[in-house]
Design a protein around this motif. Structure first.
Motif: not given
Length: 277
Positions: A91, A111-113, A220-221, A239, A257, A260
């Motif tokens: 992350f 994935a994005w946040t 970003q993941w 996620l 958060y 995602f």
């Protein structure tokens, strides 16, 4: 004695023991999550790890194997960990470090946040918006840490508008929230920040925003490209699906958060080009 010469009951027991050994060996490997949360905000390693442990637990449950959290407190430690492939899942707060990992071929975005897909840099100032970027040359500009995503985006902004970085008098300060001080007290004509809180406080106090950058996804993941396809799919689904259950929402809340979302390879490639990575 060969296994096939054993009595049937012993052969069954032996096969069972072998399966247990294999399962134990598989579960012994812990998937390691590397986490870096930026260098221009005042957070410590002790504050970061507990926030991501509930997410690690959710992944552990879905994958049926141990998942541990490894805090990468500096950008260079994140770069080194990815270079040495010491972390399976990462992350990363600064987009440029994440994009470097993707460009290397060792990692891919999964994935994005949510809420951090349109990260923009604002130029704080006392005067009106910039109408001619040539007027910025020769002026003083204060930025957070030179290796922060805010500084990387700012350099891309200058290039985009035909202003050489060497033509601007740059000062770097450690933290985002120190930027307004320089502009308020006349130490810099412009202050670059991407902190929504800093911008809000600045404008509510009568300050101006002279320019804004294009939007960039951050936080970003990334997952190691060597990861088994089935494991990669489970990580991605877990996620992105965290906000669909109460337990998942609690894990997200612990990390501060809300969700995602799927990553866009096209957007990342475009951002990579713009940032000069």
């Amino acid at each position: 004695m060969e296994l096939r010469t054993l009595p049937s009951s012993l052969r069954v027991a032996a096969h069972g023991l072998a399966a247990v050994v294999l399962m134990a060996g598989a579960s012994a490997h812990a998937l390691v999550i590397g986490v870096t949360e930026g260098v221009s905000y005042q957070v410590t390693e002790a504050q970061i790890a507990p926030r991501f442990e509930p997410i690690a637990e959710a992944l552990s449950k879905a994958l049926k194997q141990p998942v541990t959290v490894k805090v990468l407190i500096s950008y260079n430690s994140a770069r080194e960990a990815m270079k040495k492939k010491e972390v399976d899942l990462v992350f990363i707060h600064p987009a440029h470090v994440a994009l470097e990992g993707i460009k290397s071929g060792n990692y891919k975005a999964v994935a994005w946040t949510a809420g951090f897909t349109d990260y923009k840099v604002s130029f704080l100032c006392k005067q009106q918006p910039i109408s001619n970027w040539k007027d910025v040359a020769g002026k003083s500009l204060v930025l957070p840490d030179v290796d922060s995503i805010t500084s990387v985006i700012t350099r891309a902004m200058l290039r985009e508008h035909g202003v050489a970085e060497s033509a601007v008098k740059v000062t770097n300060t450690r933290f985002q929230d120190a930027v307004p001080f320089y502009v308020t007290n006349g130490f810099a004509a412009y202050g670059a920040t991407a902190s929504a809180g800093v911008v809000k406080t600045w404008t509510e106090g009568g300050g101006k925003v002279c320019a804004e950058s294009r939007a960039v996804p951050i936080k970003q993941w990334l997952l190691a490209t060597k990861t088994d396809a089935a494991v990669a799919a489970t990580v991605r689904e877990t996620l992105i699906g965290l906000n669909q259950s109460d337990a998942g929402k609690r894990a997200l809340s612990a990390a501060n958060y809300t969700a995602f979302v799927p990553a866009s390879g096209d957007a990342e490639a475009d951002t990579m080009r713009w940032l000069g990575i």
